[in-house]
Design an enzyme around this catalytic site. Structure first.
Site: not given
Length: 234
Positions: A15, A38, A42, A46, A110, A169
């Protein structure tokens, strides 16, 4: 549509790679203003990555991730350990502010589409309730077809506005493996959701030019408004 939720089939499926690639492409080729968000963070990672890669967005830490918890587990568990609860109202207020002040908001979810945001609501529930146009990231590996089918079924059950699937990928994949593990025609036929392309393996995920180039493999102009002109590329 001035926002897009990047969700996935599970945690660690790509993601962040897809979100940062789309952001890099936008900043390289469009004139209008972008924001990143975001949904809930947690642990660390990110928000810090956004700050490192996209300081030119000039967003505060609270705008990038209005709800952060120290323990890297599911948000309701991380919140309980911190003696807090997940405040969806704070996230919604931040999202609304960004939608009103920026031309487009990229939202990174998330975990997976079925991961809990609160003790009662999953990512899919929030995406549906907030009417967030979404794309689903599926990792290219054995089992990709089943992951795509199961998560599209969940999206339909919860009435998520699912715009497409992106295959990611996370390691170098040979073309024959890609065709065997994540055949685009089969996934499209079984899910009736378009595959928007394959994000290739990124040797340097901190290279904005490489991120933008990787995003060019996707049908990304289907994902955001076309009213704003593209930058001329020389």
């Amino acid at each position: 549509m001035n926002s897009l939720l990047v969700t996935g089939s599970d945690t660690e499926v790509g993601k962040t790679a897809v979100t940062t690639a789309l952001a890099a492409y936008w900043l390289a080729h469009r004139r209008d203003r972008l924001a990143l968000l975001k949904l809930v963070q947690t642990g660390t990672g990110d928000r810090e990555r956004y700050q490192h890669l996209f300081a030119d967005l000039e967003q505060t830490s609270e705008e990038l991730a209005p709800q952060c918890f120290e323990t890297p587990v599911a948000p309701p568990i991380a919140a309980t350990r911190a003696g807090r609860s997940v405040d969806l109202g704070a996230i919604w207020q931040t999202l609304t502010h960004l939608q009103q002040t920026r031309d487009f908001v990229l939202i990174e979810a998330l975990g997976g589409l079925g991961s809990p945001v609160t003790a009662e609501l999953t990512v899919a529930d929030v995406a549906a309730a907030w009417r967030l146009t979404s794309i689903l990231v599926i990792p290219v590996k054995l089992g990709a077809i089943a992951q795509a089918v199961a998560n599209v079924a969940l999206a339909r059950q919860t009435q998520v506005d699912l715009h497409g699937i992106v295959l990611n990928c996370s390691t170098p994949i040979a073309p024959d493996r890609l065709a065997d593990w994540a055949p685009i025609e089969t996934i499209t036929a079984l899910t009736q959701v378009p595959v928007l392309g394959v994000l290739p393996f990124l040797e340097d995920p901190d290279d904005r030019s490489a991120l933008a180039a990787a995003a060019s493999n996707l049908e990304i102009e289907r994902l955001w408004p076309v009213s704003a002109p593209l930058l001329e590329i020389h």
